[in-house]
Design an enzyme around this catalytic site. Structure first.
Site, short mmCIF file in Angstrom:
data_model
loop_
_atom_site.label_atom_id
_atom_site.label_comp_id
_atom_site.label_asym_id
_atom_site.label_seq_id
_atom_site.Cartn_x
_atom_site.Cartn_y
_atom_site.Cartn_z
N ASP A 1 -5.10 3.15 -1.63
CA ASP A 1 -5.59 3.94 -0.83
C ASP A 1 -6.36 5.30 -1.61
OD1 ASP A 1 -5.82 1.79 0.90
OD2 ASP A 1 -3.94 2.55 1.37
N MET B 1 -11.50 -5.48 5.89
CA MET B 1 -10.60 -4.73 6.05
C MET B 1 -10.25 -5.13 7.90
SD MET B 1 -10.05 -2.18 4.79
CE MET B 1 -9.05 -1.29 6.11
N HIS C 1 -8.64 1.00 -3.36
CA HIS C 1 -9.44 1.15 -2.66
C HIS C 1 -10.01 2.59 -2.44
CE1 HIS C 1 -10.08 -0.37 2.21
NE2 HIS C 1 -10.77 0.09 1.60
N SER D 1 1.11 -1.18 -0.05
CA SER D 1 -0.05 0.23 -0.43
C SER D 1 0.85 0.84 -0.22
CB SER D 1 -1.00 -0.20 1.50
OG SER D 1 -1.33 1.15 1.76
N MET E 1 -9.36 8.83 0.28
CA MET E 1 -9.79 8.90 0.89
C MET E 1 -10.00 9.70 1.30
SD MET E 1 -7.54 7.59 3.83
CE MET E 1 -5.96 5.32 4.14
N HIS F 1 -1.14 -1.34 -4.13
CA HIS F 1 -2.66 -0.92 -3.69
C HIS F 1 -2.64 0.39 -3.35
CE1 HIS F 1 -6.19 -2.34 -1.33
NE2 HIS F 1 -5.65 -1.16 -0.21
N ASP G 1 -6.89 -7.00 4.51
CA ASP G 1 -6.30 -5.68 4.28
C ASP G 1 -6.12 -4.56 5.96
OD1 ASP G 1 -5.17 -2.92 3.85
OD2 ASP G 1 -6.84 -2.02 2.49
N MET H 1 -12.53 4.82 -0.06
CA MET H 1 -12.90 5.06 0.95
C MET H 1 -13.73 6.29 1.10
SD MET H 1 -9.42 3.46 3.38
CE MET H 1 -8.48 3.41 1.85
C1 DX5 Z 1 -6.33 2.05 5.58
C2 DX5 Z 1 -5.83 1.11 4.48
C3 DX5 Z 1 -4.82 -0.34 4.27
C4 DX5 Z 1 -3.05 1.00 4.70
C5 DX5 Z 1 -2.75 -0.83 5.35
O1 DX5 Z 1 -7.31 2.51 5.97
O2 DX5 Z 1 -6.92 0.78 3.78
O3 DX5 Z 1 -4.47 -0.27 2.92
O4 DX5 Z 1 -2.41 1.18 4.02
O5 DX5 Z 1 -1.47 -0.58 6.65
P1 DX5 Z 1 -0.87 -1.46 6.94
O6 DX5 Z 1 -0.42 -2.68 5.76
O7 DX5 Z 1 0.86 -0.50 7.39
O8 DX5 Z 1 -1.78 -1.20 8.52
ZN ZN Z 2 -6.54 -0.20 1.20
#
Ligand code: DX5
Ligand code: ZN
Length: 219
Positions: free
Chosen positions: A34, A136, A65, A7, A36, A32, A174, A67
């Site tokens: 993220d 998650m 992903h 990620s 947000m 990956h 994740d 969010m």
């Molecule tokens: C959290 C993200 C994850 C995050 C995972 O909201 O969706 O993808 O980056 O990071 P680690 O592996 O450090 O928990």
């Molecule tokens: Zn993620």
């Protein structure tokens, strides 16, 4: 073989392109990403424009992903930006089936994700339509959090649900994965394991990803 998806949330933001190239060379299978919105989760990250720029540095699948609330508004933009997989949260979309069909209609793989407190029953109807289910194992919003232990039981239950289907979606996990717990996550049934801090928090990506793969594929 389990799929390892670093990620980039935990990568050095001042050189994201180089970081992606580095993990690709080090053996990463997917990237990956993220996204947000500061609304669905208490943090804001990146959008389609930056993903489109990053698309130029690698051919590895972009596992995007989302969010964000009402993700249907942005599916087309993320598809155009180069996403190979787009995952939306069951808690964030009112008409999840329509959103999933929209993703697939654009030739992109469709994923659905569940927060730690959301029960698996919430996806009972949609699993027939998706390519990937994302569990998650931390509350979304930040990298580097601690793996929620009870997720292992949920992962195993999710695996059973998916295995009963004629077309089996991939199971992705994740949050909080590391060298110590990745074996258990894999054994519980994960096909794809996201690792943020566990990869980008180390100096030698190659060594780290090799160790993660070795531990994940032991089961
Ligand atoms: C959290 C993200 C994850 C995050 C995972 O909201 O969706 O993808 O980056 O990071 P680690 O592996 O450090 O928990
Ligand atoms: Zn993620």
């Amino acid at each position: 073989m389990k799929i390892i998806a670093p990620s980039i949330l935990s990568a050095d933001g001042s050189k994201l392109g180089e970081e992606i190239i580095a993990v690709e060379k080090a053996g990463a299978d997917w990237i990956h990403i993220d996204v947000m919105d500061g609304n669905f989760v208490p943090n804001i990250t990146i959008g389609p424009a930056l993903i489109s720029s990053l698309r130029k540095v690698t051919k590895l699948p972009f596992d995007v992903h989302l969010m964000i609330e009402n993700p249907e508004r942005y599916i087309e933009s993320f598809s155009k930006a180069g996403a190979d997989i787009i995952t939306v949260h069951v808690e964030a979309s009112n008409h999840l089936h329509r959103t999933v069909e929209l993703i697939k209609s654009l030739g992109v793989q469709a994923g659905v994700s569940l927060n730690p407190a959301t029960s698996l029953e919430q996806v009972e109807e949609i699993i027939h339509y998706i390519d990937l289910l994302l569990i998650m194992s931390v509350n979304p919003g930040f990298g580097g959090q601690q793996f929620i232990g009870t997720s292992l039981v949920k992962i195993a239950r999710a695996k059973k649900m998916l295995e009963a289907l004629p077309r089996k979606p991939l199971l992705e996990v994740d949050g909080g994965a590391n060298l110590k717990n990745i074996g258990n996550i894999a054994e519980a049934g994960a096909d794809v394991i996201v690792a943020g801090a566990a990869v980008f928090g180390t100096d030698d990506y190659q060594k780290t990803i090799a160790s993660l793969k070795q531990a994940a594929n032991r089961s």
